[in-house]
Design a protein around this motif. Structure first.
Motif, PDB file in Angstrom:
ATOM      1  N   UNK A  56      37.412  61.378  27.861  1.00 42.08           N
ATOM      2  CA  UNK A  56      37.973  60.412  26.903  1.00 42.08           C
ATOM      3  C   UNK A  56      37.030  60.277  25.712  1.00 42.08           C
ATOM      4  N   UNK A  57      37.552  60.505  24.536  1.00 42.38           N
ATOM      5  CA  UNK A  57      36.634  60.418  23.368  1.00 42.38           C
ATOM      6  C   UNK A  57      36.119  58.983  23.201  1.00 42.38           C
ATOM      7  N   UNK A  58      34.922  58.885  22.646  1.00 45.20           N
ATOM      8  CA  UNK A  58      34.342  57.555  22.403  1.00 45.20           C
ATOM      9  C   UNK A  58      35.094  56.898  21.251  1.00 45.20           C
ATOM     10  N   UNK A  59      35.279  55.610  21.382  1.00 44.75           N
ATOM     11  CA  UNK A  59      35.867  54.933  20.213  1.00 44.75           C
ATOM     12  C   UNK A  59      34.910  55.020  19.033  1.00 44.75           C
ATOM     13  N   UNK A  60      35.488  54.929  17.857  1.00 40.55           N
ATOM     14  CA  UNK A  60      34.637  54.996  16.646  1.00 40.55           C
ATOM     15  C   UNK A  60      33.673  53.814  16.615  1.00 40.55           C
ATOM     16  N   UNK A  78      38.674  43.587  19.393  1.00 41.62           N
ATOM     17  CA  UNK A  78      38.384  43.391  20.812  1.00 41.62           C
ATOM     18  C   UNK A  78      37.317  44.369  21.256  1.00 41.62           C
ATOM     19  N   UNK A  79      36.758  44.113  22.477  1.00 43.99           N
ATOM     20  CA  UNK A  79      35.841  45.052  23.133  1.00 43.99           C
ATOM     21  C   UNK A  79      34.473  45.086  22.520  1.00 43.99           C
ATOM     22  N   UNK A  80      34.105  44.069  21.770  1.00 41.94           N
ATOM     23  CA  UNK A  80      32.811  44.082  21.090  1.00 41.94           C
ATOM     24  C   UNK A  80      31.686  43.677  22.042  1.00 41.94           C
ATOM     25  N   UNK A  94      31.669  48.933  20.474  1.00 48.24           N
ATOM     26  CA  UNK A  94      32.981  48.526  20.954  1.00 48.24           C
ATOM     27  C   UNK A  94      33.347  49.353  22.169  1.00 48.24           C
ATOM     28  N   UNK A  95      33.913  48.758  23.198  1.00 49.16           N
ATOM     29  CA  UNK A  95      34.334  49.445  24.424  1.00 49.16           C
ATOM     30  C   UNK A  95      35.854  49.471  24.429  1.00 49.16           C
ATOM     31  N   UNK A  96      36.391  50.687  24.665  1.00 47.82           N
ATOM     32  CA  UNK A  96      37.840  50.850  24.725  1.00 47.82           C
ATOM     33  C   UNK A  96      38.163  51.903  25.766  1.00 47.82           C
ATOM     34  N   UNK A  97      39.019  51.595  26.744  1.00 48.33           N
ATOM     35  CA  UNK A  97      39.374  52.556  27.793  1.00 48.33           C
ATOM     36  C   UNK A  97      38.184  52.915  28.641  1.00 48.33           C
ATOM     37  N   UNK A  98      37.276  51.967  28.770  1.00 51.69           N
ATOM     38  CA  UNK A  98      36.092  52.200  29.599  1.00 51.69           C
ATOM     39  C   UNK A  98      35.004  52.955  28.889  1.00 51.69           C
ATOM     40  N   UNK A  99      35.226  53.350  27.636  1.00 55.88           N
ATOM     41  CA  UNK A  99      34.217  54.112  26.897  1.00 55.88           C
ATOM     42  C   UNK A  99      33.639  53.243  25.800  1.00 55.88           C
ATOM     43  N   UNK A 100      32.370  53.350  25.570  1.00 56.23           N
ATOM     44  CA  UNK A 100      31.665  52.510  24.588  1.00 56.23           C
ATOM     45  C   UNK A 100      31.243  53.370  23.426  1.00 56.23           C
TER      46      UNK A 100
END
Length: 897
Positions: free
Chosen positions: A2-6, A32-34, A57-63
């Motif tokens: 899973x790619x890391x969120x920006x 969100x996810x901060x 930021x964390x999204x889909x388990x990725x930070x």
């Protein structure tokens, strides 16, 4: 994979460089996810300390990778300045004190000033902050300025009339019992005033002195000068005498004997004075006039040297018992007098200038000689030879004639002088007056001489004269030497000498021609006219006229008062009777009237004076009026002419000049600034007139200082005493300061969070003070100690007012931690109750609670632990809770909300 969120980005909600006590909001670009470097997980965080801040930021388990760091720089605040007062910070209203900041620049005072020094004139807590590098220090410790209001100006009550006579006084009393300072320098509540002047008083209370009271004017009327006494004669006289004493004052007299007339008649010894009352004041007494009344000497007695009854021609010697000082009723001053006439004789005695009462009268009776008889002739005692006359004595008996006869009557036929005396009661009278008997021979017949023509006009006459100077008897019965004859007839005269009459003279004939008729007079106009006029009077006879003024013409012109008639003489040279008299009356020119004025003839425009003629009727004024009085209200000269009841006019009266001074121009008012301002300020209003001002507030200066709402105008009075109209009104509006109240907690714990401040009324004001941010107070920024909180509110008029309260910050945690082993006292602050717990439940507790003034407000003896104390209904504030056991005593401050 899973790619890391920006990586998110950070946006700062403001500058990231700010002063200590400030903050900035940092916001992630991700909603969100901060996860912030501080551990916070919200989208935004508030940062108040320096550092570099990131967020991932964390999204889909990725930070994601962390964001680029945002650096926050916090500049420390400059140190708080100190305030130095240039004098006492407690003073009276109207005073001031200069407060100076220790910082030369960057100052901001709690009253908004930015100078290093301010001049404080009102009560309040003054603080100053210092700005440097864009940051503002905490406020300085507050300097409290207390302005004591001036006491109210006292009023003066007079204990009686403030107008009295010299030598009198009045008590003036201040409405203040203490602290008085009179314009005389006296400091008592009341002063006694005996001299004229205007008196004021001010009162000092708490070191402050009020304005002076309204002046009370005392008028002292000088006493009239003492009168002098003039004596109308000697002031030393004998008993029974008197002297008139006269005051030099015509009115207002009061003599020492109670009389109030100008003069008094004094008959008794004493010192006499008089005072004079004028205008209600009485003079000092005059110099005394001494009156001395000497008693009369004793009355003398009279001794007669022989009988006091004798015949006329006798005498008696009367002698006074006093050797000297005698005054007889005859005027004699010897001790003895010789009396030859009947009468009551008295004597007085003079001694020391006084005369005694008259002695008892001694009566001397002188029997009169019988009256000398009178001789009555039974006919003429002058008769012709051959005649005789009977002479008779007035006494029937006791007669003795000069012929030796003793009968009452004798017959005499020869010339001579005959007398008779009479004897009665042993006294013989003096001889009678001699009666002379003359025997005259008969005279020759006289002749008549005419003193003019014996032919003349009726009304004329001729004098006929006898050749004998005396003894004439005319045929008319006249006995004078000459007679005046005015009627026709034949006239004779005989002469009588020694009672003998001659034969009549030859007759003289007189002829009388009748008179012509009297002429009549005709007047050419009215015979009553005013001085300066005339009338022509004309005789009915063309010739032969002779007027009473000597004119011989037929007509005369008359210009003066008088009676006029005319006589006509005919060809025979006979003049008529006078004509009827015509009276000519020339009424005199009446006196010129005088003018009296009802007041001054120089006055101000708008006033008037009444001019009155001395003549009640018949006036003609220079303005055409015919009344006795005229009212004059303009400048001009006025005179009056009087016409009397006869229609005759006087000369003009003297001229009366009336001068009316114009009303001066109304002054204008200039203001030193705006006439609408906030309470506590003022404006100076100045009249355009330098002198003669009268402001609507009663001031007479050129300028007045106004500090309250109202309308003001000024009236100008010039050197003539004339007042202008009032100036245009200048309105001054003083906007009131807003009423500001502030309620803040008295005590906060250092460990507490931010406290909202909402106790400032009205809403919308500004809170200021150390630890203030907007409307919140941060005890941790303020620090432990007492802090001044100021609430300032400005109303719609731009007027500001402030209220200041103190907040005390304490370290509640450290105090509880130090006491934790023995007691716990909580909650703090408390609202409804305070709980006290001891570590040993078996130990009894003694509890005392004191308020901020040190007063004991609660006591509990030997109570168990824990114990609950209800504080519901207690006043807000800080209380000292003192908890005692047998071995220890703990005191803790608790805030009651």
């Amino acid at each position: 994979v899973t790619p890391l969120p920006s990586a998110p980005t950070i946006t700062a909600g403001g500058s990231t460089t700010f002063c200590a006590g400030g903050s900035v909001v940092l916001t992630s670009s991700s909603a969100t996810g901060n996860l912030w470097s501080t551990g916070a997980t919200t989208q935004s965080i508030t940062v108040s300390t320096a550092g570099t801040y990131t967020v991932a930021v964390t999204s889909g388990g990725c930070t994601s990778a962390s964001s680029t760091g945002t650096t926050v720089t916090v500049t420390p605040l400059p140190s708080a300045p100190t305030i130095t007062a240039g004098g006492s910070t407690t003073f009276c209203a109207g005073g001031s004190v200069v407060l100076t900041s220790s910082s030369a620049t960057g100052n901001l005072w709690s009253n908004g000033a930015t100078t290093q020094s301010i001049t404080a004139t009102t009560s309040g807590n003054y603080t100053v902050t210092r700005s440097s590098g864009g940051c503002t220090s905490a406020p300085s410790a507050a300097t409290t300025v207390i302005v004591t209001p001036l006491p109210s100006a006292p009023t003066i009550t007079a204990g009686g009339s403030t107008t009295f006579c010299a030598g009198g006084s009045v008590v003036l009393t201040s409405s203040s019992a203490t602290g008085n300072l009179w314009s005389t320098g006296a400091t008592t509540q009341s002063i006694t005033v005996s001299t004229a002047g205007t008196y004021t008083v001010a009162v000092t209370n708490g070191g402050c002195t009020s304005a002076s009271s309204t002046g009370t004017t005392v008028t002292v009327t000088p006493l009239p000068s003492a009168p002098t006494i003039t004596a109308g004669g000697s002031t030393t006289f004998c008993a029974g005498g008197s002297v008139v004493l006269t005051s030099s004052s015509a009115t207002g007299n009061l003599w020492s004997n109670g009389a109030t007339t100008q003069s008094i008649t004094v008959t008794t010894s004493g010192n006499y004075t008089v005072t004079r009352t004028s205008g209600g004041c009485t003079s000092a007494p005059s110099t005394a006039t001494t009156v001395t009344v000497t008693p009369l000497p004793s009355t003398p007695t009279i001794t007669a040297g022989g009988s006091t009854t004798f015949c006329a021609g006798g005498s008696v010697v009367l002698t006074s018992s006093s050797a000297t000082g005698n005054l007889w009723s005859t005027g004699a001053t010897t001790q003895s007098i010789t009396v030859t006439t009947s009468g009551n004789y008295t004597v007085t005695r003079s001694s020391g200038g006084c005369t005694s009462a008259s002695s008892t009268a001694t009566t001397v009776t002188v029997t009169p000689l019988p009256s000398a008889p009178t001789i009555t002739a039974g006919g003429s005692t002058t008769f012709c030879a051959g005649g005789s006359v009977v002479l008779t004595s007035s006494s029937a008996t006791g007669n003795l004639w000069s012929t030796g006869a003793t009968t009452q009557s004798i017959t005499v036929s020869t010339a001579g002088t005959y007398t008779v005396a009479v004897t009665s009661g042993g006294c013989t009278s003096a001889s009678s007056t001699g009666t002379t008997v003359t025997v005259t021979p008969l005279p020759s017949a006289p002749t008549i001489t005419a003193g003019g023509s014996t032919t003349f006009c009726a009304g004329g006459s001729v004098v006929l004269t006898s050749s004998s100077a005396t003894g004439n008897l005319w045929s008319t019965g006249a006995t004078t030497q000459s007679i005046t004859v005015s009627t026709a007839g034949t006239y004779t005269v005989a002469v009588t000498n020694g009672g003998c009459t001659s034969a009549s003279s030859a007759g003289t004939t007189v002829t009388v021609t009748p008179l012509p008729s009297a002429p009549t007079i005709t007047a050419g106009g009215s015979t009553t006219f005013c001085a300066g006029g005339s009338v022509v009077l004309t005789s009915s006879s063309a010739t032969g006229n002779l007027w009473s003024n000597g004119s011989t013409s037929q007509s005369i012109t008359v210009s003066s008062t008088g009676n006029h008639d005319v006589i006509y003489t005919d060809g025979n040279g006979c003049s008529s009777m006078s004509s009827s008299t015509i009276s000519v009356t020339v009424n005199p020119t009446p006196a010129a009237p005088t003018i009296s004025a009802s007041g001054v003839t120089t006055f101000c425009e708008g006033n008037s004076v009444e001019l009155t003629s001395s003549a009640i009727n018949g006036n003609t004024w220079s303005n055409g009026s015919t009344s006795q009085s005229i009212t004059v209200s303009s400048t001009g000269n006025h005179d009056v002419l009087y016409t009397d009841g006869n229609g005759c006019s006087s000369l003009l009266s003297s001229t009366t000049s009336v001068t009316v001074n114009p009303t001066p121009v109304a002054p204008t008012i200039s203001a030193s600034g705006a006439t609408t301002f906030c309470e506590g300020n003022s404006v100076e209003l100045t009249s355009s007139a330098i002198n003669g001002n009268m402001w609507s507030n009663g001031s007479t200066s050129q300028s007045i200082t106004v500090s309250s709402t109202g309308n003001h105008d000024v009236l100008y009075t010039d050197g003539n005493g004339c007042s202008s109209l009032s100036s245009s009104t200048t309105s001054v509006t003083v906007n009131p300061l807003p009423e500001v109240t502030l309620t803040v907690p008295d005590l906060l714990c250092f460990e507490s969070n931010l406290t909202s401040l909402n106790g400032g009324i009205p809403l919308g004001g500004i809170y200021s003070g150390l630890g203030i941010n907007g409307s919140t107070f941060d005890p941790q920024i303020a620090g432990i100690g007492q802090h001044e909180i100021t609430y300032t509110f400005s109303n719609s008029n731009g007027c500001s007012n402030s209220e200041t309260q103190m907040i005390e910050v304490q370290s509640c945690l450290s105090l509880q931690n130090s006491e934790i082993e023995l007691f716990r006292i909580y909650p703090n602050p408390a609202f409804e109750f305070v709980l006290i717990e001891g570590t040993d439940p078996l130990v009894k507790l003694n509890v005392e609670v004191y308020d901020a003034n040190g007063r004991l407000v609660f006591v509990a003896k030997e109570v168990n632990s824990p114990t609950e104390i209800s504080v519901r209904g207690w006043a807000r504030g800080v209380y000292d809770f003192v908890v005692k056991t047998k071995s220890t005593s703990i005191t803790k401050k608790v805030v009651i909300e």
